[in-house]
Structures are given as structure tokens and as C-alpha cells.
Design a protein around this motif. Structure first.
Motif, short mmCIF file in Angstrom:
data_model
loop_
_atom_site.label_atom_id
_atom_site.label_comp_id
_atom_site.label_asym_id
_atom_site.label_seq_id
_atom_site.Cartn_x
_atom_site.Cartn_y
_atom_site.Cartn_z
N VAL A 16 0.85 -1.21 0.00
CA VAL A 16 0.00 0.00 0.00
C VAL A 16 0.88 1.25 0.00
CG1 VAL A 16 -1.72 1.31 1.31
CG2 VAL A 16 -1.99 -1.16 1.04
N GLU A 37 10.90 2.51 5.79
CA GLU A 37 10.47 1.15 6.15
C GLU A 37 11.36 0.65 7.27
OE1 GLU A 37 8.11 -1.30 5.62
OE2 GLU A 37 9.40 -2.32 7.06
N LYS A 38 10.73 0.14 8.32
CA LYS A 38 11.54 -0.24 9.49
C LYS A 38 12.33 -1.54 9.29
CE LYS A 38 7.60 -2.17 12.05
NZ LYS A 38 7.73 -3.57 11.79
N GLN A 46 2.66 -8.10 6.07
CA GLN A 46 1.47 -8.68 5.41
C GLN A 46 1.68 -8.95 3.91
OE1 GLN A 46 -2.48 -7.04 6.93
NE2 GLN A 46 -1.08 -5.32 7.13
N THR A 47 2.28 -7.99 3.22
CA THR A 47 2.42 -8.10 1.77
C THR A 47 3.22 -9.32 1.34
OG1 THR A 47 2.29 -5.70 1.62
CG2 THR A 47 3.23 -6.84 -0.28
N ASN A 50 1.27 -13.05 2.38
CA ASN A 50 -0.14 -13.31 2.09
C ASN A 50 -0.31 -14.51 1.17
OD1 ASN A 50 0.24 -12.41 -0.52
ND2 ASN A 50 -0.61 -10.37 -0.13
N SER A 51 -1.54 -14.76 0.74
CA SER A 51 -1.81 -15.97 -0.04
C SER A 51 -1.40 -15.83 -1.51
CB SER A 51 -3.30 -16.31 0.01
OG SER A 51 -3.69 -16.62 1.32
N VAL A 53 -2.98 -14.28 -3.84
CA VAL A 53 -4.13 -14.43 -4.73
C VAL A 53 -4.56 -13.07 -5.29
CG1 VAL A 53 -6.59 -15.09 -4.81
CG2 VAL A 53 -4.95 -16.50 -3.57
N VAL A 178 10.03 4.78 12.14
CA VAL A 178 9.52 6.06 12.63
C VAL A 178 9.09 5.87 14.08
CG1 VAL A 178 7.68 7.77 12.36
CG2 VAL A 178 8.88 6.88 10.35
N ALA A 376 -6.40 -1.37 5.76
CA ALA A 376 -6.25 -1.83 4.37
C ALA A 376 -6.26 -3.36 4.37
CB ALA A 376 -4.96 -1.29 3.77
N THR A 382 -4.41 -6.98 -3.91
CA THR A 382 -5.01 -6.95 -5.25
C THR A 382 -5.34 -5.52 -5.66
OG1 THR A 382 -6.07 -9.06 -4.76
CG2 THR A 382 -6.97 -7.81 -6.62
C1 LIG Z 1 -2.25 -14.30 5.77
C2 LIG Z 1 -2.70 -13.24 4.81
C3 LIG Z 1 -3.24 -13.60 3.57
C4 LIG Z 1 -3.67 -12.62 2.68
N1 LIG Z 1 -4.04 -12.97 1.41
C5 LIG Z 1 -4.26 -12.00 0.49
C6 LIG Z 1 -4.44 -12.31 -0.88
O1 LIG Z 1 -4.32 -13.47 -1.28
N2 LIG Z 1 -4.75 -11.32 -1.75
C7 LIG Z 1 -4.87 -10.01 -1.34
O2 LIG Z 1 -5.17 -9.16 -2.17
N3 LIG Z 1 -4.66 -9.67 -0.05
C8 LIG Z 1 -4.32 -10.62 0.86
N4 LIG Z 1 -4.04 -10.29 2.15
C9 LIG Z 1 -4.12 -8.89 2.55
C10 LIG Z 1 -2.92 -8.07 2.04
O3 LIG Z 1 -1.73 -8.79 2.12
C11 LIG Z 1 -2.84 -6.79 2.88
O4 LIG Z 1 -4.08 -6.16 2.87
C12 LIG Z 1 -1.77 -5.84 2.32
O5 LIG Z 1 -0.55 -6.50 2.16
C13 LIG Z 1 -1.62 -4.65 3.24
O6 LIG Z 1 -0.51 -3.92 2.78
P1 LIG Z 1 0.11 -2.79 3.69
O7 LIG Z 1 1.17 -2.14 2.89
O8 LIG Z 1 -1.00 -1.96 4.24
O9 LIG Z 1 0.70 -3.57 4.97
P2 LIG Z 1 2.10 -4.30 5.19
O10 LIG Z 1 2.46 -5.16 4.06
O11 LIG Z 1 2.01 -4.95 6.53
O12 LIG Z 1 3.12 -3.10 5.23
C14 LIG Z 1 3.20 -2.18 6.30
C15 LIG Z 1 4.65 -1.80 6.45
O13 LIG Z 1 4.78 -0.73 7.37
C16 LIG Z 1 5.99 -0.93 8.08
N5 LIG Z 1 5.94 -0.12 9.30
C17 LIG Z 1 5.05 -0.24 10.32
N6 LIG Z 1 5.33 0.66 11.29
C18 LIG Z 1 6.41 1.37 10.87
C19 LIG Z 1 7.19 2.42 11.43
N7 LIG Z 1 6.90 2.94 12.65
N8 LIG Z 1 8.25 2.90 10.73
C20 LIG Z 1 8.57 2.41 9.50
N9 LIG Z 1 7.88 1.39 8.93
C21 LIG Z 1 6.82 0.87 9.60
C22 LIG Z 1 6.01 -2.42 8.32
O14 LIG Z 1 7.31 -2.90 8.64
C23 LIG Z 1 5.47 -2.95 7.01
O15 LIG Z 1 6.49 -3.29 6.10
C24 LIG Z 1 -3.60 -11.25 3.06
C25 LIG Z 1 -3.06 -10.89 4.30
C26 LIG Z 1 -2.56 -11.87 5.15
C27 LIG Z 1 -1.90 -11.46 6.42
#
Ligand SMILES: Cc1cc2nc3c(=O)[nH]c(=O)nc-3n(C[C@H](O)[C@H](O)[C@H](O)COP(=O)(O)OP(=O)(O)OC[C@H]3O[C@@H](n4cnc5c(N)ncnc54)[C@H](O)[C@@H]3O)c2cc1C
Length: 404
Positions: A16, A37-38, A46-47, A50-51, A53, A178, A376, A382
Motif C-alpha cells: 500500500v 520502512e523499518k 502482510q504483503t 499473504n496468499s 491471490v 519512525v 487496508a 489486489t
Molecule cells: C495471511 C494473509 C493472507 C492474505 N491474502 C491476500 C491475498 O491473497 N490477496 C490479497 O489481495 N490480499 C491478501 N491479504 C491482505 C494483504 O496482504 C494486505 O491487505 C496488504 O498486504 C496490506 O498492505 P500494507 O502495505 O498496508 O501492509 P504491510 O504489508 O504490513 O506493510 C506495512 C509496512 O509498514 C511498516 N511499518 C510499520 N510501522 C512502521 C514504522 N513505525 N516505521 C517504519 N515502517 C513501519 C512495516 O514494517 C510494514 O512493512 C492477506 C493478508 C494476510 C496477512
């Protein structure tokens, strides 16, 4: 880092954060961005767990941001994967009904998908199911041609590359956490970063970052771990693509499913268990602050009380391979204990309201300087490129970017 003032800092190098940064950079190439990014690499939480898909948009409430972003985002994602040679396959999936009650539910699911703009959805009999998935057993299935699989880590890293290509002055700082937020300042483990505005995409820590930015929240992030098993190499032939159960409409998760990953492995899972550590990937992981925050939050107890039976079953299954297999056998009955091995885990950031209800839709909050992506949930991977577009719109208005 102190001397430069960035136009926008983006906190969080998940999909995201990176798609937000990419979309901003694409629209405003002159803006000087910094992504923080920490972890030592992008897509670590999460990214990257995940699955894998590409969701079609079948399950989500028509009209919700989740539905709209999933459908728009999927189309953009597949185009992106084709253009930049990211491993993917729009192979379609079946949602398998294993009894008559579930078979009836497929009709409602199909209607929901059609309301979300999906075409060519088809309820198929077992003869056709067997042509797609020879080892699946049940009553009928919904075939969803738009679903697929993709390498989300690959997408995230490509986004990073493209940002640098558009503006070589923009920076991506890993190993940079951060810790606190000031006026046009971020205090990090690598020192103070000056940025006119910040966009926070902190996934499992989105709520804590918003609180640090003096926002008042009526929700909290609770971690729900998902464990996967994997089919042994010699049994991979039993699953061709994607086999999903009919989801229980009372729960926010899609249920344990079979997924062919882009590396050819076949994963089975994930379950959904409350975790005592937000980024804890082992069954026994524990963090005092995470546990204290979750267990002193009234929403968590309301959720537990309302869904105690589901929670208990998931917990038992987390510790019992036999029970996990039992769930898998509902769809592929020929599987045996020897054919599955323990795989990896991921933790979902589940946004829970004070009332104990799961916040299902995408959620953004703002103050006068910054934007916070509070929620999110799946299918945000996706939908990432559509979510990026939406955040650009917010940033354009809130940060007055039009003349940049
Ligand atoms: C088990 C599982 C299966 C899933 N399957 C699917 C799927 O098949 N298809 C699909 O579309 N979605 C799927 N999802 C959902 C999808 O993966 C998430 O919605 C998406 O990855 C969210 O992205 P994000 O960037 O918000 O979060 P993240 O990928 O968690 O990224 C957040 C980032 O912020 C960083 N961060 C946090 N705090 C700080 C800070 N203070 N300073 C610096 N950096 C920081 C973290 O280290 C992390 O890297 C799944 C999720 C899970 C957990």
C-alpha cells in the motif's frame, strides 16, 4: 537526512505504501519523496506473507470501497504484471460447495459478484468441477474466471524501481523505523526527517502511528495470525489452481483454501487465530505491549464473546495437524497426514471498532498535515494500485498539490 526537506514522506514499505508512493510520483514527477520502512527489506510483513491471490471482487459489499477498489485494482494489477513481467497467472478459481446448503449460498455469492461487475461467473456441476480440479469433492461450485495468482513481493520491488526511475532524488530508506511524529518532522531510528506532509501506511501499526500523530481513534488493530500447510511435492498434482470454501458470512475471513503459488508450491490455509504479538509468526510468540493493548480493549472482548466458538475451533486447529487436515479433507477428501507439511505464517491487521465489530472497509483519516491509512484489509494487495489512486486524490486536495 536533516538538511533536505522532502515534499512527502511515506511511512511503510508494504504494497500500500509503495503503490501510494508510485502513484504520487507518477502524477507529480517533480515531488521529492522519501519512503521509510523499518525492516531491512520491503514487503516484509502482510504483503510478503499473504496468499498471493489476485482476488476478483466476489465477496465484498456492493458499493463499498473494498469492492470498487478490488475490481479496479485487479484490472490495473494484471496490466502492470504483464507490462513489467511479474510472475502471475489469471487461472480462475472455484468456490466449492460441499453440501446442499452451501450450494444454495453460491447463488447469492454469484449475484453479489455480478453486482460488483464480474462477468462470466458460472455455477458448475461436479462433472465440470472435476475437469478443473479432479481431486475436489462436493456438490457444485462457482467458477470465477477473474481470480488468479501473483508474486506480490515482485510487484512491491518493481514499484520501488519505478519510483527511482521517475525521480532519482526520491529515496527509499529501509531499516528506518519512525518512532515519533512532530510538526513536518518524523523522528526515526536514522535521525530526524523533514517532510512537508506524511502519509502513513503502517499496516499492523497503523493505529499506533495515528495516535502518535494526535488522532483520536475509536478502533484498534488486532493481529490475527494465519498458518499455512503445504502439499508435499509428490502430492501437488491434487490441486491445479485455487479451491476455496463457501465463506461463512458471519466471519471476516474467507476460510482455509488451496492456493497454487507462483513458485509452483501448493499452500493450504490460512486459519485465523488471535495473536499475542502483532508481527509474531510463531504460535508461541508474545509481546507484552501488543497483548496488553489488545486485551484491555473492550472491542476485543466483545469480539471474543460474540464469536467464542469460532475462536476456540481455530485455536484448536492451530495446534492440531489432524484438525487442520480434517478441514482440508472437506474439499479434497483423499489427502492424508503424510501429504501435508507445516508451511509459513502471516498476520492480518484486523481493524476492530470499540463495539467489537470488524471494520471491513478501507479507512483513511487525516489531520491538517498528514494522511493515515488506518485499515487496508484483504484484498488490499489486489487493490493496491486503485488504493494508490484514491490516496493520490486525497493528497492532491489535502496537500494542495495541483500546482506542483
Ligand atoms: C495471511 C494473509 C493472507 C492474505 N491474502 C491476500 C491475498 O491473497 N490477496 C490479497 O489481495 N490480499 C491478501 N491479504 C491482505 C494483504 O496482504 C494486505 O491487505 C496488504 O498486504 C496490506 O498492505 P500494507 O502495505 O498496508 O501492509 P504491510 O504489508 O504490513 O506493510 C506495512 C509496512 O509498514 C511498516 N511499518 C510499520 N510501522 C512502521 C514504522 N513505525 N516505521 C517504519 N515502517 C513501519 C512495516 O514494517 C510494514 O512493512 C492477506 C493478508 C494476510 C496477512
Amino acid at each position: 537526512m536533516q538538511s533536505i526537506k522532502y515534499d512527502i514522506a511515506i511511512v511503510g514499505g508494504g504494497i500500500v505504501g509503495m503503490s501510494t508512493a508510485y502513484k504520487i510520483q507518477k502524477k507529480y514527477p517533480k515531488l521529492n519523496l522519501i519512503i521509510l520502512e523499518k525492516e531491512k527489506e520491503l514487503a516484509f510483513h502482510q504483503t510478503g506473507r499473504n496468499s498471493g491471490v489476485i482476488h476478483s471482487g466476489l465477496y465484498y459489499t456492493p458499493g463499498s470501497y473494498r469492492a470498487k477498489n478490488c475490481v479496479d485494482g485487479r484490472v490495473q494489477l494484471v496490466e502492470f504484471a504483464k507490462k513489467y513481467d511479474i510472475k502471475h497467472d489469471v487461472c480462475g478459481k472455484i468456490v466449492l460447495a460441499v453440501n446442499q446448503k452451501e450450494s444454495k449460498q453460491l447463488i447469492t455469492l454469484k449475484q453479489k459478484g455480478e453486482k460488483n461487475g464480474l462477468t462470466n461467473l458460472e455455477i458448475i456441476d461436479m462433472k465440470k468441477v472435476k475437469e478443473i480440479e479432479p481431486y475436489a469433492e462436493g456438490v457444485s461450485a462457482l467458477f470465477v474466471p477473474q481470480s488468479g495468482i501473483i508474486d506480490y513481493k515482485g510487484v512491491t520491488n518493481k514499484l520501488a524501481e519505478l519510483i527511482k526511475e521517475i525521480n532519482s532524488e526520491s529515496r527509499i530508506e529501509t531499516n528506518c523505523e519512525v518512532l515519533n511524529i512532530g510538526n513536518e518532522k518524523l523522528f526515526s531510528t536514522k535521525g530526524t526527517i523533514n517532510a512537508s506532509h506524511s502519509i502513513f501506511c503502517g499496516g499492523l501499526f497503523s493505529d499506533r502511528l495515528a495516535i502518535k500523530d494526535n488522532l483520536e481513534l475509536k478502533m484498534q488493530i488486532i493481529g490475527f495470525r494465519g498458518d499455512y500447510y503445504e502439499l508435499e511435492d509428490t502430492s501437488k498434482y491434487k490441486v491445479k489452481n485455487l479451491i476455496y470454501p463457501v465463506p461463512n458470512p458471519e466471519f471476516p475471513f474467507l476460510g482455509i483454501h488451496f492456493t497454487r503459488m507462483t513458485d509452483g508450491s501448493i499452500e493450504c490455509g490460512p486459519n485465523a487465530v488471535f495473536t499475542f504479538k502483532r508481527e509474531g509468526y510463531k504460535k508461541t510468540d508474545f509481546n507484552l505491549k501488543d497483548s496488553w493493548d489488545a486485551l484491555t480493549f473492550s472491542g476485543t472482548w466483545k469480539l471474543f464473546i460474540n464469536h467464542w466458538k469460532f475462536g476456540l475451533n481455530e485455536y484448536r486447529r492451530a495446534f492440531s495437524k489432524r484438525l487442520f487436515l480434517k478441514e482440508l479433507k472437506k474439499m479434497v477428501p483423499s489427502l492424508t497426514m503424510e501429504e501435508i507439511k507445516i508451511g509459513r505464517s502471516g498476520v492480518r491487521a484486523m481493524a476492530l471498532g470499540n463495539d467489537g465489530k470488524v471494520i471491513e472497509d478501507f479507512m483513511i483519516v487525516k489531520n491538517d498535515k498528514n494522511i493515515h491509512i488506518l485499515n487496508a484489509p484483504s484484498p488490499a494487495a489486489t487493490a493496491c494500485l486503485a488504493i494508490g489512486d484514491e490516496i493520490v486524490e486525497h493528497a492532491t486536495k489535502s496537500f494542495d498539490l495541483n500546482n506542483k
